[in-house]
Design an enzyme around this catalytic site. Sequence first.
Site, PDB file in Angstrom:
ATOM      1  N   LYS A 148     -14.170  -4.143   7.289  1.00 32.31           N
ATOM      2  CA  LYS A 148     -13.780  -4.966   6.145  1.00 32.31           C
ATOM      3  C   LYS A 148     -14.747  -6.111   5.920  1.00 32.31           C
ATOM      4  O   LYS A 148     -15.514  -6.483   6.809  1.00 32.31           O
ATOM      5  CB  LYS A 148     -12.378  -5.538   6.368  1.00 32.31           C
ATOM      6  CG  LYS A 148     -12.290  -6.421   7.602  1.00 32.31           C
ATOM      7  CD  LYS A 148     -10.920  -7.069   7.712  1.00 32.31           C
ATOM      8  CE  LYS A 148     -10.849  -7.967   8.942  1.00 32.31           C
ATOM      9  NZ  LYS A 148      -9.619  -8.750   9.021  1.00 32.31           N
TER      10      LYS A 148
ATOM     11  N   ARG B 150       6.732 -11.418   5.107  1.00 33.98           N
ATOM     12  CA  ARG B 150       6.295 -11.174   6.476  1.00 33.98           C
ATOM     13  C   ARG B 150       6.895 -12.237   7.371  1.00 33.98           C
ATOM     14  O   ARG B 150       6.911 -13.414   7.017  1.00 33.98           O
ATOM     15  CB  ARG B 150       4.768 -11.232   6.581  1.00 33.98           C
ATOM     16  CG  ARG B 150       4.086 -10.177   5.753  1.00 33.98           C
ATOM     17  CD  ARG B 150       2.578 -10.242   5.900  1.00 33.98           C
ATOM     18  NE  ARG B 150       1.961  -9.288   4.985  1.00 33.98           N
ATOM     19  CZ  ARG B 150       0.645  -9.178   4.784  1.00 33.98           C
ATOM     20  NH1 ARG B 150      -0.179  -9.964   5.449  1.00 33.98           N
ATOM     21  NH2 ARG B 150       0.166  -8.290   3.939  1.00 33.98           N
TER      22      ARG B 150
ATOM     23  N   ASP C 212      -2.950  -7.677  -5.124  1.00 36.40           N
ATOM     24  CA  ASP C 212      -3.342  -6.514  -4.337  1.00 36.40           C
ATOM     25  C   ASP C 212      -3.960  -5.444  -5.225  1.00 36.40           C
ATOM     26  O   ASP C 212      -3.671  -5.386  -6.426  1.00 36.40           O
ATOM     27  CB  ASP C 212      -2.076  -5.946  -3.686  1.00 36.40           C
ATOM     28  CG  ASP C 212      -2.371  -5.277  -2.364  1.00 36.40           C
ATOM     29  OD1 ASP C 212      -3.551  -5.185  -1.989  1.00 36.40           O
ATOM     30  OD2 ASP C 212      -1.399  -4.854  -1.717  1.00 36.40           O
TER      31      ASP C 212
ATOM     32  N   HIS D  59      -5.596  -1.177  -4.731  1.00 40.03           N
ATOM     33  CA  HIS D  59      -6.072  -0.092  -3.880  1.00 40.03           C
ATOM     34  C   HIS D  59      -7.007   0.777  -4.701  1.00 40.03           C
ATOM     35  O   HIS D  59      -6.661   1.193  -5.801  1.00 40.03           O
ATOM     36  CB  HIS D  59      -4.892   0.693  -3.312  1.00 40.03           C
ATOM     37  CG  HIS D  59      -4.069  -0.141  -2.382  1.00 40.03           C
ATOM     38  ND1 HIS D  59      -2.987  -0.872  -2.812  1.00 40.03           N
ATOM     39  CD2 HIS D  59      -4.226  -0.425  -1.071  1.00 40.03           C
ATOM     40  CE1 HIS D  59      -2.500  -1.554  -1.789  1.00 40.03           C
ATOM     41  NE2 HIS D  59      -3.229  -1.302  -0.723  1.00 40.03           N
TER      42      HIS D  59
ATOM     43  N   GLN E 114       0.756 -11.135  -3.224  1.00 40.77           N
ATOM     44  CA  GLN E 114      -0.646 -10.748  -3.084  1.00 40.77           C
ATOM     45  C   GLN E 114      -1.147 -10.237  -4.416  1.00 40.77           C
ATOM     46  O   GLN E 114      -0.441  -9.524  -5.120  1.00 40.77           O
ATOM     47  CB  GLN E 114      -0.779  -9.594  -2.093  1.00 40.77           C
ATOM     48  CG  GLN E 114      -0.530  -9.945  -0.656  1.00 40.77           C
ATOM     49  CD  GLN E 114      -0.794  -8.732   0.215  1.00 40.77           C
ATOM     50  OE1 GLN E 114      -0.195  -7.689   0.033  1.00 40.77           O
ATOM     51  NE2 GLN E 114      -1.701  -8.887   1.165  1.00 40.77           N
TER      52      GLN E 114
ATOM     53  N   CYS F 109       0.785  -1.237   0.000  1.00 38.29           N
ATOM     54  CA  CYS F 109       0.000   0.000   0.000  1.00 38.29           C
ATOM     55  C   CYS F 109       0.817   1.288   0.000  1.00 38.29           C
ATOM     56  O   CYS F 109       0.469   2.213  -0.759  1.00 38.29           O
ATOM     57  CB  CYS F 109      -1.043   0.002   1.101  1.00 38.29           C
ATOM     58  SG  CYS F 109      -0.744  -1.070   2.485  1.00 38.29           S
TER      59      CYS F 109
ATOM     60  N   HIS G 263      -8.407  -1.154   0.457  1.00 41.66           N
ATOM     61  CA  HIS G 263      -7.436  -2.200   0.086  1.00 41.66           C
ATOM     62  C   HIS G 263      -8.257  -3.407  -0.322  1.00 41.66           C
ATOM     63  O   HIS G 263      -9.255  -3.709   0.327  1.00 41.66           O
ATOM     64  CB  HIS G 263      -6.609  -2.704   1.255  1.00 41.66           C
ATOM     65  CG  HIS G 263      -5.905  -1.689   2.061  1.00 41.66           C
ATOM     66  ND1 HIS G 263      -4.551  -1.557   2.039  1.00 41.66           N
ATOM     67  CD2 HIS G 263      -6.347  -0.774   2.943  1.00 41.66           C
ATOM     68  CE1 HIS G 263      -4.181  -0.615   2.876  1.00 41.66           C
ATOM     69  NE2 HIS G 263      -5.255  -0.121   3.448  1.00 41.66           N
TER      70      HIS G 263
END
Length: 626
Positions: free
Chosen positions: A455, A353, A373, A375, A371, A324, A501
């Site tokens: 979320k 991670r 991902d 945004h 990911q 992000c 996200h």
Amino acid sequence: MSHRLIWVEPRDPTSRPSNGERLVFLSYQEVLTMEENIKYEDSFLYRIRHSTAHIMAQAVLERFPTAKIAIGPAIDDGFYYDFDLPRPLTPEDLEAVEARMRTIIKEDHPFVRHAISASEGRALFADQPFKLELIEGLESGGLDEDGNPLTEKVELSTYTHATFTDLCRGPHVDHTNQINPKAIKLMSIAGAYWRGDEHRPMLQRIYGTAWNNEAELDEYLSKIEEAKRRDHRRLGKELDLYSVVDDVGAGLILWHPKGGLIRKITENYWEDRHLASGYDFVYSPHIGKATLWETSGHLGFYRENMYSPIEIEGQEYFLKPMNCPFHLHIYKSRTRSYRELPLRFAEKGTVYRYERSGVLHGLMRVRGFTQDDAHHFCRPDQMPGEIDFVLNFCLDMLRAFGFNEFKAYLSTMPEKAVGDPEKWKDAEEALEKSLKRSGISYAVDQGGGAFYGPKIDLKVNDAIGREWQLSTIQFDFNMPERFDLTYIGEDGQEHRPYMVHRALLGSMERFFGVLIEHYAGAFPVWLSPVQAMVIPIADRHIAYAQQVAEALTAQGIRVSVDERGERMNAKIRDAQNQKIPYMLVVGDKEVEAGQVALRLRAGDNPGAMPLAEFIQIAKDDIANHA
RNA sequence: GCCGACGUGGCUCAACGGCAGAGCAGCCGCCUUGUAAGCGGCAGGUUAUGGGUUCGAUUCCCAUCGUCGGCUCCA
């Protein structure tokens, strides 16, 4: 502390109700309890399991008179009981305990309930510190056995059978002979923290299972065996899809050619769909300066999941745990107008991670993963539409990969949260309305949201009933502030955009793991690394087999020829075990007629047909994602 | 990270203080085959890594790494 989940009735008649978390093993119970139209907790099977847990505790106490007993509830597929014991349990202990349990059951003891006062309880369990703590919690703190707050005052009670008395609210069977001694089995030993708190003592937990009769137990056990066959870690080896090797590191995935091909097909499809749906593709680096992660708040809130910094010319850089901050900077790279919103930045971003060694699990929980991902940045007035769009996009994509049963969770504002409560409310409403419109069943996790926003999570079950999160759609009221994101509105003033996200497949690794288990390795044709295997019966058929392969390749079908000096039966067996969708047997007859004899991996044998006919079948299956 | 179990050829497993073995996979050869394993041969292991005990360790002990089942965690 766990949050209370409130289930919202499914709108989709094909989605199943749930009493808990494990769909796979719940199914049989579900049938039972649905037939009786009662909740699992009210079923007789639940009583059997709960009572079997007590009987196990008695047997353990007889073997270890100094044992301290904790709690022993019925769970979705059985029961457990936690003990503090003088030494580690062995498999022999388990056998002896199980044998003793059968004897106790056959002795036909009644279960007797007594209502007691707290002081009576304290006297009764004077040498059982965990029970004393439970009494304390039930009496004064208003906490239940899991340490969650109670909504109402409870009456303490005990249940006694034979020589064993436990603090327990019940209910139980009336007599131990209502339990079938042949339908119980102790399954495993595990460590478990007292009250689930890692700062408190580690107890020994014995898991067991109990059923109405022997046949049900056998069915359950064979389901476990079936689940083992579907396990993505086993199939990953057998089908040569991926590996994790010691020398590279735990939780770091090597994608082999076949797994890589499936990933590539997945990514191509993903990219096509994203391009067609208004996403822009962005790319970002694997590391960023410490100042970036300070601005984003990751060094404050997420540092224990980040790896040690890398020093470059006196500056600290961190491997990215998320994408992000980079996307926020792309947004910030110039002044944004309300006219260009919504913006949708997508990236298959590889993040790293730190995960504690004990939690790593095949492809499902790893230390480095990609990911899918994205945004979204939008104006407040666009927000409900944007949520609708992204939820439907997620559901649509997952369905395209054959997932039709998922669970949705809506997580709302926790006690500690940033951002305007009004905005939270708007966002939660938008999320819930979208869920309702989508028609899927969902649970509301009150207070379960991240501190930065509410979320929706979409989860599916793996082969052994564990639930894994794939999609997540998360509001973020924090980062736009931290990075001071703005757009110029119609009024010429600066405004703060909403930010969402979203990960759709979740990560390529986990999605692949779930995909393997979902299909038990028999991927739909469009995803199968090898779609067709041509099997020449004898060497003289190899030339024709190669012609067939060339023709299929020219049509974009992924095909191999098994030219080994094996018998046809062996080639079929191997292709079958590799779960190749189409086997094309070619012998004298096929060569002469210009045909292929089709065999399907399910065992069906449509037989000989012109090559063109097979090509049409294959193309249709591929187009239909069959 | 914590509790427990476990690490032996590519895979699945045996040997459990005294010469490290089998099946499958691989390679070579024979067979030329009609819908789930044809036959024969060859090759392949410093028993996860590092220490220790012992005349001798795959085997017993310790540490590390990893795997598995749980627990905790999972922005």
